[in-house]
Design a protein around this motif. Structure first.
Motif, PDB file in Angstrom:
ATOM      1  N   SER A  42      -0.190  -2.735  -7.601  1.00 21.62           N
ATOM      2  CA  SER A  42      -0.320  -1.876  -6.271  1.00 21.62           C
ATOM      3  C   SER A  42      -1.791  -2.412  -5.690  1.00 21.62           C
ATOM      4  CB  SER A  42      -0.882  -0.546  -6.862  1.00 21.62           C
ATOM      5  OG  SER A  42      -1.316   0.473  -5.890  1.00 21.62           O
ATOM      6  N   PRO A  43      -1.646  -2.687  -4.480  1.00 17.24           N
ATOM      7  CA  PRO A  43      -2.756  -3.357  -3.702  1.00 17.24           C
ATOM      8  C   PRO A  43      -4.086  -2.596  -3.801  1.00 17.24           C
ATOM      9  CG  PRO A  43      -1.311  -2.470  -2.112  1.00 17.24           C
ATOM     10  CD  PRO A  43      -0.697  -2.229  -3.398  1.00 17.24           C
ATOM     11  N   MET A  44      -5.003  -3.356  -4.239  1.00 23.22           N
ATOM     12  CA  MET A  44      -6.521  -2.980  -4.142  1.00 23.22           C
ATOM     13  C   MET A  44      -7.053  -2.568  -2.865  1.00 23.22           C
ATOM     14  SD  MET A  44      -6.722  -2.588  -7.469  1.00 23.22           S
ATOM     15  CE  MET A  44      -8.817  -2.237  -7.601  1.00 23.22           C
ATOM     16  N   THR A  45      -8.221  -2.032  -2.886  1.00 22.67           N
ATOM     17  CA  THR A  45      -8.850  -1.576  -1.401  1.00 22.67           C
ATOM     18  C   THR A  45     -10.317  -2.205  -1.603  1.00 22.67           C
ATOM     19  OG1 THR A  45      -9.671   0.572  -1.997  1.00 22.67           O
ATOM     20  CG2 THR A  45      -7.721   0.559  -1.191  1.00 22.67           C
ATOM     21  N   GLY A  46     -10.802  -2.105  -0.383  1.00 23.11           N
ATOM     22  CA  GLY A  46     -12.265  -2.585  -0.482  1.00 23.11           C
ATOM     23  C   GLY A  46     -13.297  -1.903  -1.288  1.00 23.11           C
ATOM     24  N   GLU A  47     -12.843  -0.693  -1.764  1.00 25.24           N
ATOM     25  CA  GLU A  47     -13.623  -0.018  -2.674  1.00 25.24           C
ATOM     26  C   GLU A  47     -13.183  -0.091  -4.140  1.00 25.24           C
ATOM     27  OE1 GLU A  47     -16.903   2.501  -1.069  1.00 25.24           O
ATOM     28  OE2 GLU A  47     -15.325   3.894  -1.455  1.00 25.24           O
ATOM     29  N   CYS A  48     -12.262  -1.067  -4.271  1.00 26.62           N
ATOM     30  CA  CYS A  48     -11.565  -1.430  -5.595  1.00 26.62           C
ATOM     31  C   CYS A  48     -10.971  -0.221  -6.188  1.00 26.62           C
ATOM     32  CB  CYS A  48     -12.820  -1.606  -6.513  1.00 26.62           C
ATOM     33  SG  CYS A  48     -13.850  -3.231  -6.287  1.00 26.62           S
ATOM     34  N   THR A  49     -10.392   0.512  -5.438  1.00 25.60           N
ATOM     35  CA  THR A  49      -9.245   1.462  -5.862  1.00 25.60           C
ATOM     36  C   THR A  49      -7.820   1.179  -5.616  1.00 25.60           C
ATOM     37  OG1 THR A  49      -9.491   2.589  -3.699  1.00 25.60           O
ATOM     38  CG2 THR A  49     -10.980   3.370  -5.258  1.00 25.60           C
ATOM     39  N   ARG A  50      -6.957   1.579  -5.847  1.00 27.25           N
ATOM     40  CA  ARG A  50      -5.585   1.351  -5.797  1.00 27.25           C
ATOM     41  C   ARG A  50      -5.060   2.044  -4.558  1.00 27.25           C
ATOM     42  NH1 ARG A  50      -3.813  -1.508 -10.038  1.00 27.25           N
ATOM     43  NH2 ARG A  50      -4.753  -1.212 -12.014  1.00 27.25           N
ATOM     44  N   SER A  51      -4.374   1.282  -3.614  1.00 21.54           N
ATOM     45  CA  SER A  51      -3.604   2.033  -2.561  1.00 21.54           C
ATOM     46  C   SER A  51      -2.416   2.939  -2.680  1.00 21.54           C
ATOM     47  CB  SER A  51      -3.177   1.040  -1.471  1.00 21.54           C
ATOM     48  OG  SER A  51      -4.323   0.649  -0.938  1.00 21.54           O
ATOM     49  N   GLY A  52      -1.822   2.695  -4.093  1.00 23.15           N
ATOM     50  CA  GLY A  52      -0.836   3.454  -4.661  1.00 23.15           C
ATOM     51  C   GLY A  52      -0.766   3.966  -6.055  1.00 23.15           C
ATOM     52  N   SER A  69      -7.667 -10.411  -3.320  1.00 20.41           N
ATOM     53  CA  SER A  69      -8.681  -9.699  -2.370  1.00 20.41           C
ATOM     54  C   SER A  69      -8.054  -8.715  -1.392  1.00 20.41           C
ATOM     55  CB  SER A  69      -9.757 -10.710  -1.471  1.00 20.41           C
ATOM     56  OG  SER A  69      -8.566 -11.503  -0.670  1.00 20.41           O
ATOM     57  N   PRO A  70      -8.922  -7.645  -1.229  1.00 13.60           N
ATOM     58  CA  PRO A  70      -8.125  -6.406  -0.517  1.00 13.60           C
ATOM     59  C   PRO A  70      -7.199  -6.967   0.848  1.00 13.60           C
ATOM     60  CG  PRO A  70     -10.181  -5.944  -1.033  1.00 13.60           C
ATOM     61  CD  PRO A  70      -9.982  -7.458  -1.491  1.00 13.60           C
ATOM     62  N   ASN A  71      -7.794  -7.822   1.525  1.00  8.27           N
ATOM     63  CA  ASN A  71      -6.975  -8.297   2.799  1.00  8.27           C
ATOM     64  C   ASN A  71      -5.815  -8.902   2.435  1.00  8.27           C
ATOM     65  OD1 ASN A  71      -8.827 -10.438   1.941  1.00  8.27           O
ATOM     66  ND2 ASN A  71      -8.255 -11.224   3.880  1.00  8.27           N
ATOM     67  N   PHE A  72      -5.535  -9.703   1.440  1.00  9.36           N
ATOM     68  CA  PHE A  72      -4.442 -10.377   0.900  1.00  9.36           C
ATOM     69  C   PHE A  72      -3.601  -9.499   0.475  1.00  9.36           C
ATOM     70  CE2 PHE A  72      -6.666 -14.152   2.003  1.00  9.36           C
ATOM     71  CZ  PHE A  72      -5.821 -15.289   2.220  1.00  9.36           C
ATOM     72  N   ALA A  73      -4.155  -8.766  -0.454  1.00 11.51           N
ATOM     73  CA  ALA A  73      -3.303  -7.519  -1.140  1.00 11.51           C
ATOM     74  C   ALA A  73      -2.556  -6.641  -0.028  1.00 11.51           C
ATOM     75  CB  ALA A  73      -4.089  -6.668  -2.118  1.00 11.51           C
ATOM     76  N   GLN A  74      -3.368  -6.029   0.820  1.00 10.53           N
ATOM     77  CA  GLN A  74      -2.536  -5.083   1.743  1.00 10.53           C
ATOM     78  C   GLN A  74      -2.001  -5.616   2.698  1.00 10.53           C
ATOM     79  OE1 GLN A  74      -3.571  -1.699   1.719  1.00 10.53           O
ATOM     80  NE2 GLN A  74      -4.829  -1.896   0.091  1.00 10.53           N
ATOM     81  N   LEU A  76      -0.007  -8.457   2.010  1.00 10.31           N
ATOM     82  CA  LEU A  76       1.095  -8.685   1.255  1.00 10.31           C
ATOM     83  C   LEU A  76       1.942  -7.504   1.035  1.00 10.31           C
ATOM     84  CD1 LEU A  76       2.708 -10.719  -0.786  1.00 10.31           C
ATOM     85  CD2 LEU A  76       1.169 -10.125  -2.274  1.00 10.31           C
ATOM     86  N   SER A  77       1.376  -6.642   0.486  1.00 13.52           N
ATOM     87  CA  SER A  77       2.126  -5.169   0.424  1.00 13.52           C
ATOM     88  C   SER A  77       3.089  -4.870   1.645  1.00 13.52           C
ATOM     89  CB  SER A  77       0.968  -4.144   0.030  1.00 13.52           C
ATOM     90  OG  SER A  77       1.894  -2.753  -0.071  1.00 13.52           O
ATOM     91  N   ARG A  78       2.169  -4.977   2.881  1.00 11.94           N
ATOM     92  CA  ARG A  78       3.114  -4.613   4.084  1.00 11.94           C
ATOM     93  C   ARG A  78       4.181  -5.627   4.415  1.00 11.94           C
ATOM     94  NH1 ARG A  78       2.148  -1.693   8.795  1.00 11.94           N
ATOM     95  NH2 ARG A  78       3.081  -2.568  10.655  1.00 11.94           N
ATOM     96  N   ALA A  79       3.913  -6.986   3.823  1.00 10.46           N
ATOM     97  CA  ALA A  79       4.945  -8.080   4.075  1.00 10.46           C
ATOM     98  C   ALA A  79       6.185  -7.840   2.999  1.00 10.46           C
ATOM     99  CB  ALA A  79       4.499  -9.358   3.969  1.00 10.46           C
ATOM    100  N   LEU A  80       5.870  -7.387   1.896  1.00 10.37           N
ATOM    101  CA  LEU A  80       6.682  -7.064   0.789  1.00 10.37           C
ATOM    102  C   LEU A  80       7.797  -5.861   1.329  1.00 10.37           C
ATOM    103  CD1 LEU A  80       4.760  -7.340  -2.369  1.00 10.37           C
ATOM    104  CD2 LEU A  80       6.758  -8.713  -1.536  1.00 10.37           C
TER     105      LEU A  80
END
Length: 286
Positions: A42-52, A69-74, A76-80
């Motif tokens: 689950s992608p992390m946020t800037g405040e180190c919490t999970r988006s899902g 890192s949050p920008n890559f994680a978020q 990537l999640s959208r791309a998936l």
């Protein structure tokens, strides 16, 4: 410990680390390997919490991905989500399971990159180097690159088409205005969704003793993020109208008495403000 291992052996499966599993074996308690279940990525946020909501899933056939890192994680999640043909589930690593045959056999994402093509030129963003000196704007193409290594050290790269990428690094004391936003020309994201994405990536409240409260920092951030989203997605007139609407809704609307309306004329000198009753037809419609 032996008694504990014997009790575990009577259960239907376990989640012992490989180290504990070996210790049980040394004490004469033969256990099967831990269940092949891992936490869904689950992608992390800037405040180190999970988006899902991260949950345990069957790890057979899954792909282990490191913490991005949050920008890559978020992004990537959208791309998936935009590439349903890539159906391999992503799971988070569990170092304690290293040594189990099933865990060691799982393929792993070694690195994630985003390739931006803008005006015919390629720009590669990764999580280790400083970002290219590239300004926000529309892109010819955006591709997420997943560099994967298998248990036998074979390597492959999976390419996923993406509609946006946001470059941002909180470790460099960036502020929201430092975020670089790249959008495909056909990207249909709206202001609200882009604002939410910027919040997930960029917002991290300052913890200094002299900093404003979390709520105050968050409210100001959302105003700035929304303005940035407006500037990226709307033309100059639309951006100005939307910005004025945001300011009015937040700071002025509560001043208007029930059943009355205020008209403000800006641009002339001096500013002219008129107050009047709402016409009966408009009142009934409301």
């Amino acid at each position: 410990m032996t008694a504990i291992f014997k009790a575990i052996s009577k259960r239907d499966g376990h989640c012992l680390s490989h180290k504990d599993w070996l210790q049980a074996k040394e004490r004469g308690v033969l256990l099967p390997e831990a269940r092949p279940r891992l936490r869904q990525w689950s992608p992390m946020t800037g405040e180190c919490t999970r988006s899902g909501t991260a949950r345990l899933i069957d790890a057979k056939g899954a792909l282990v991905t490191p913490c991005h890192s949050p920008n890559f994680a978020q992004c990537l999640s959208r791309a998936l989500e935009a590439n349903p043909e890539f159906s391999t589930p992503l799971v988070e690593p569990e170092p304690g399971f290293a040594g189990y045959a099933w865990y060691d056999a799982l393929p792993k994402i070694e690195d994630c990159e985003f390739l931006i093509v803008q005006d015919g030129k390629e720009h590669l963003f990764d999580e280790t180097d400083d970002r290219p000196d590239l300004k926000s704007g529309r892109a010819d193409s955006i591709t997420a690159l997943l560099h994967i290594t298998t248990a036998d050290d074979a390597k492959k790269t999976v390419r996923l088409a993406a509609d946006l990428f946001i470059s941002y690094d909180s470790c460099l004391d960036f502020e929201i205005e430092d975020a670089a936003i790249f959008l495909m020309r056909a990207c249909t994201i709206d202001v609200d969704v882009l604002t939410d994405l910027l919040e997930a990536i960029c917002f991290e409240a300052h913890r200094d003793g002299d900093a404003d409260s979390w709520d105050t920092q968050h409210d100001q951030f959302l105003l700035d993020a929304r303005q940035l989203a407006i500037e990226q997605l709307l033309d100059a007139d639309e951006a100005l109208i939307t910005r004025c609407g945001t300011v009015v809704s937040k700071h002025l609307r509560w001043l208007v008495p029930q059943g009355r309306m205020i008209t403000i004329y800006l641009g002339a000198d001096p500013t002219r403000i008129e107050i009047s009753d709402i016409p009966a037809v408009e009142t009934n419609e409301r």
